[in-house]
Each structure stands twice: as structure tokens, then as C-alpha cells.
Motif scaffolding. Structure first.
Motif, mmCIF file in Angstrom:
data_model
loop_
_atom_site.group_PDB
_atom_site.id
_atom_site.type_symbol
_atom_site.label_atom_id
_atom_site.label_comp_id
_atom_site.label_asym_id
_atom_site.label_seq_id
_atom_site.Cartn_x
_atom_site.Cartn_y
_atom_site.Cartn_z
ATOM 1 N N PRO A 125 3.594 -9.218 -2.351
ATOM 2 C CA PRO A 125 3.093 -8.059 -1.589
ATOM 3 C C PRO A 125 1.571 -7.988 -1.609
ATOM 4 C CG PRO A 125 4.954 -7.427 -2.954
ATOM 5 C CD PRO A 125 4.600 -8.827 -3.359
ATOM 6 N N SER A 126 0.989 -7.301 -0.648
ATOM 7 C CA SER A 126 -0.469 -7.265 -0.460
ATOM 8 C C SER A 126 -1.211 -6.710 -1.666
ATOM 9 C CB SER A 126 -0.808 -6.428 0.782
ATOM 10 O OG SER A 126 -0.319 -5.104 0.632
ATOM 11 N N TRP A 127 -0.561 -5.807 -2.430
ATOM 12 C CA TRP A 127 -1.271 -5.207 -3.555
ATOM 13 C C TRP A 127 -1.539 -6.196 -4.685
ATOM 14 C CZ3 TRP A 127 2.948 -5.710 -6.646
ATOM 15 C CH2 TRP A 127 4.206 -5.402 -6.121
ATOM 16 N N VAL A 128 -0.821 -7.321 -4.713
ATOM 17 C CA VAL A 128 -1.124 -8.367 -5.705
ATOM 18 C C VAL A 128 -2.441 -9.042 -5.311
ATOM 19 C CG1 VAL A 128 -0.311 -10.428 -6.893
ATOM 20 C CG2 VAL A 128 1.344 -8.737 -6.079
ATOM 21 N N TYR B 170 -5.296 -6.801 -6.162
ATOM 22 C CA TYR B 170 -5.624 -6.905 -7.596
ATOM 23 C C TYR B 170 -6.451 -8.161 -7.856
ATOM 24 C CZ TYR B 170 -5.114 -7.781 -12.585
ATOM 25 O OH TYR B 170 -5.380 -8.056 -13.906
ATOM 26 N N TYR B 171 -6.068 -9.261 -7.205
ATOM 27 C CA TYR B 171 -6.810 -10.514 -7.359
ATOM 28 C C TYR B 171 -8.285 -10.321 -7.007
ATOM 29 C CZ TYR B 171 -8.633 -15.042 -5.843
ATOM 30 O OH TYR B 171 -9.432 -16.140 -5.650
ATOM 31 N N TYR B 172 -8.565 -9.636 -5.909
ATOM 32 C CA TYR B 172 -9.952 -9.435 -5.488
ATOM 33 C C TYR B 172 -10.689 -8.451 -6.396
ATOM 34 C CZ TYR B 172 -9.010 -12.167 -1.333
ATOM 35 O OH TYR B 172 -8.695 -13.196 -0.489
ATOM 36 N N GLY C 79 8.884 -4.841 -3.009
ATOM 37 C CA GLY C 79 8.006 -4.058 -2.152
ATOM 38 C C GLY C 79 7.471 -2.853 -2.887
ATOM 39 N N ASN C 80 6.859 -1.934 -2.157
ATOM 40 C CA ASN C 80 6.243 -0.758 -2.763
ATOM 41 C C ASN C 80 7.250 0.116 -3.501
ATOM 42 O OD1 ASN C 80 4.057 -1.799 -1.476
ATOM 43 N ND2 ASN C 80 3.480 0.065 -0.403
ATOM 44 N N ASN D 74 -2.866 -0.670 -14.454
ATOM 45 C CA ASN D 74 -3.973 0.298 -14.403
ATOM 46 C C ASN D 74 -4.654 0.254 -13.037
ATOM 47 O OD1 ASN D 74 -3.686 1.379 -16.942
ATOM 48 N ND2 ASN D 74 -5.106 -0.051 -17.914
ATOM 49 N N PHE D 75 -4.795 -0.959 -12.499
ATOM 50 C CA PHE D 75 -5.373 -1.110 -11.161
ATOM 51 C C PHE D 75 -4.490 -0.427 -10.119
ATOM 52 C CE2 PHE D 75 -5.063 -3.435 -7.146
ATOM 53 C CZ PHE D 75 -6.350 -3.280 -6.650
ATOM 54 N N LEU D 76 -3.192 -0.684 -10.178
ATOM 55 C CA LEU D 76 -2.260 -0.104 -9.215
ATOM 56 C C LEU D 76 -2.244 1.424 -9.296
ATOM 57 C CD1 LEU D 76 0.767 -2.555 -9.573
ATOM 58 C CD2 LEU D 76 -0.918 -2.485 -7.729
ATOM 59 N N MET D 77 -2.409 1.945 -10.519
ATOM 60 C CA MET D 77 -2.426 3.398 -10.700
ATOM 61 C C MET D 77 -3.681 4.001 -10.079
ATOM 62 S SD MET D 77 -1.995 5.575 -14.247
ATOM 63 C CE MET D 77 -3.557 4.958 -14.903
ATOM 64 N N THR D 78 -4.841 3.372 -10.318
ATOM 65 C CA THR D 78 -6.106 3.898 -9.774
ATOM 66 C C THR D 78 -6.133 3.799 -8.250
ATOM 67 O OG1 THR D 78 -7.196 1.743 -10.053
ATOM 68 C CG2 THR D 78 -7.410 3.321 -11.861
ATOM 69 N N GLN D 79 -5.377 2.841 -7.697
ATOM 70 C CA GLN D 79 -5.335 2.669 -6.238
ATOM 71 C C GLN D 79 -4.261 3.539 -5.588
ATOM 72 O OE1 GLN D 79 -7.636 0.715 -4.511
ATOM 73 N NE2 GLN D 79 -8.564 0.698 -6.536
ATOM 74 N N GLY D 80 -3.509 4.269 -6.408
ATOM 75 C CA GLY D 80 -2.510 5.187 -5.880
ATOM 76 C C GLY D 80 -1.166 4.574 -5.536
ATOM 77 N N TYR D 81 -0.936 3.320 -5.959
ATOM 78 C CA TYR D 81 0.346 2.678 -5.669
ATOM 79 C C TYR D 81 1.463 3.195 -6.582
ATOM 80 C CZ TYR D 81 -1.773 -0.696 -2.479
ATOM 81 O OH TYR D 81 -2.400 -1.279 -1.417
#
Length: 347
Positions: free
Chosen positions: A31-34, A37-39, A70-71, A118-125
Motif C-alpha cells: 500500500p502507498s503508506w509504506v 514511510y520510506y520517503y 489495505g487501510n 509512530n509514522f503512521l500514527m502521526t500521519q493519521g492512518y
């Protein structure tokens, strides 16, 4: 030979680009959120990004076997899912190797997952990180005794390289690589160089007049090491290397045979080579343990923790303190032997 041109995908920059391109290709399956995170890891080294992404993908592959990819599936990840994954990872390693998974490996996996969530949480996912309710990193990792080689064991490793190990066919194959393999062991032993810097050395990094080599170490820090005592072996390897390349241009110092020619030696391959020649030594030795040997021996000679930290490239002397502990154990053992000798004299 020392002024060889650059060949496609063989230089340090090209090597980084290759790693990055492989990772980006891998991310197309997720999925795009991976990818997002990479970037977010853009300030990390390519080696760190590779470590994080690969470990994140291993977890996701495990998790999405039983959940929607997925999400929605992502929002359902719990601490129990993380714990189950870690438990399966440990059991799989035990099944394959017959050995317990190292605490450092578990700790690294947990750190990667914590960073990711932590990244996913800060991005609202996700509303909260599942790591809050997952197992914590193993404690007291720094108290684990350092594994290093004594002088007699170093001699044994070098003898193994000179004579070869394994079957007659294996020994015959090892002959043309003898000087390369000797340098792979001696570079970290004499300089404390990290294996991630070792595999990226190019011919142009070596100053044949001063007998030094420049490398890119942890946190993209450039360092220069004195290898003047090894230049005779370096010259011998370059002659062997030229014959192996058969006219092919390549700037990597350490190479191996590959389909269609040669390629830069990988970190994994270097680990395998080092382990091959530790036959007869009852210790698990890796390039990192060779570096630890350098740190231990250097501290024994200088008794200066600050100088040892500088030479090892440690950010904090807290890390270097482990070599002080290792040295203390040696002194205690020597003291005990001395006391036993004196006691015998008194009998």
C-alpha cells in the motif's frame, strides 16, 4: 590498474542507487503508506533504509496472510498481532538453525516496527501505535559480554586462510581469493572498520603513497584509516583481482564472481567468508566481532576509553565501556592464574 574507469552499477554512488531502486520496486507490491514511510527516512543512509523497509515488509507479509491488505486491515493491527509475529519469527529461526534468535535481532525488529507505526500514527492512518501494548525491547543488551578473538585465535584464522578449509575442491577454489579474504579479515582487525564501509571501498579510496584508505562510515561520516602495514597484501590482491576481472573495468576493491562477469562483494558475502575461516574456533565470529576484537585490544594497550571511543567511531563512551568490562574480565582471569601459580610454589 589503479586508475580504472567506472563501470555501470559498480561505484559507491551507483551501489546506493541500486539499493534504492530495488527498494522502490519492492514497495510497488505494498500500500502507498509504506512508500510514504520510506520517503520519511530520506535522512537515513541507504543501508538503514534497506534494513527498516525489509523488516517492515516481513511483518506486513506475515500480518496480511490473515487480514485485509489495505487501510482497513492496517487499522486493525494490535499489540497481540505484533507479539504473535515476533513469536513466529523466533520459532522459525529456532526451527531452521537450532539456535535461539539473538536479542539484538529482536530489538532491531521492534525498533523498526515502533518507527513505522509512530509514522503512521502521526500521519493519521491509525489512531494509536500497537507497539504501546506489544512486548518491549529486550533489556540489558549492553551487558552481554563482547565476543572477540584472542591473539592465538587470530593466528588460527589466518592459518585457515593460508591453508584453506573444507574439501579439496573448496580449498582449490579458495586459493585465488586468499589475498582478498585475508584483507577482509585484517581490515576490521587492524582498523576497527565497520563491514558496511568495508564492502563499499573503491580503488580510488586507497592512497598508495601514504598507505591509507578513506571510507564512508556510520551516519555518512568520512574516515581515513592507516593500512600501511597491509599494503603488500593489497598489492598482491590487486594482481589477483586483475586476472579475475579479465579486462573488465570495476572500481570495487572487493569483488566476487557472478553471472556474466564479476560484482561488488556484498555485506552478506563478507559475513559468510569470515565465518568460513573461523573453523576450529568455538566462537561465532562475524566482521562485527573482528571490529570488537580491535576495540578490545586497542583499549588494553591504551587504557584510554576516550581515545578508544574516537578510534571506534562511537558517539558515546557508554558504548565503549563494554570494552572496559571485557578487559576487566581478562585482568581478573590473569590475576587468578598468577595467584594459583604462587599458591603452588608455597605447597
Amino acid at each position: 590498474m589503479r586508475s580504472e574507469g567506472r563501470n555501470n552499477m559498480t561505484g559507491r554512488i551507483e551501489h546506493k542507487q541500486l539499493v534504492e531502486s530495488v527498494l522502490k520496486e519492492k514497495l510497488k507490491n505494498y500500500p502507498s503508506w509504506v512508500g510514504e514511510y520510506y520517503y520519511s527516512l530520506t535522512n537515513n543512509t541507504h543501508a538503514s533504509k534497506e534494513t527498516y523497509i525489509i523488516r517492515i515488509c516481513v511483518f506486513l507479509d506475515h500480518y496480511f496472510q490473515d487480514h485485509e491488505k489495505g487501510n482497513e486491515g492496517l487499522r486493525q493491527v494490535t499489540g497481540v498481532d505484533v507479539n504473535r509475529f515476533l513469536d513466529d519469527m523466533k520459532n522459525e529461526h529456532l526451527r531452521k538453525t537450532g539456535k535461539e534468535l539473538a536479542k539484538t535481532t529482536i530489538s532491531l525488529q521492534i525498533s523498526c516496527l515502533a518507527s513505522f507505526f509512530n509514522f503512521l500514527m502521526t500521519q493519521g492512518y491509525i489512531p494509536e501505535s500497537p507497539m504501546v501494548k506489544a512486548v518491549k525491547r529486550p533489556k540489558s543488551l549492553q551487558q552481554k559480554p563482547i565476543v572477540y578473538l584472542e591473539k592465538s585465535e587470530i593466528r588460527k584464522v589466518l592459518q585457515n586462510i593460508d591453508k584453506g578449509v573444507g574439501s579439496e575442491k573448496a580449498i582449490a577454489t579458495q586459493k585465488k581469493w586468499k589475498n582478498r579474504d585475508k584483507l577482509l579479515v585484517l581490515f576490521p582487525l587492524i582498523t576497527g572498520m565497520r563491514v558496511t564501509a568495508l564492502d563499499e571501498i573503491n580503488l580510488e579510496d586507497i592512497d598508495f603513497i601514504s598507505g591509507t584508505v578513506k571510507v564512508i562510515e556510520k551516519r555518512e561520516k568520512q574516515r581515513e584509516f592507516d593500512i600501511s602495514g597491509l599494503m603488500e597484501i593489497v598489492e598482491a590482491w590487486l594482481e589477483d583481482r586483475e586476472q579475475i576481472l579479465e579486462g573488465m573495468e570495476m572500481d570495487a576493491l572487493f569483488i566476487s564472481k557472478a553471472k556474466g562477469g564479476c560484482k561488488r562483494l556484498s555485506v552478506r558475502a563478507i559475513n559468510q567468508i569470515v565465518q568460513r575461516y573461523t573453523t576450529g574456533i568455538n566462537k561465532h565470529i562475524s566482521p562485527h566481532k573482528l571490529r570488537a576484537t580491535y576495540g578490545t585490544q586497542f583499549y588494553r594497550q591504551t587504557r584510554d576509553i576516550y581515545l578508544t571511543a574516537e578510534m571506534m567511531g562511537h558517539k558515546s563512551t557508554n558504548t565503549t565501556a563494554r570494552y572496559v568490562v571485557a578487559d576487566k574480565r581478562v585482568k581478573e582471569a590473569e590475576s587468578k592464574k598468577y595467584a594459583e601459580k604462587i599458591t603452588k610454589l608455597m605447597e
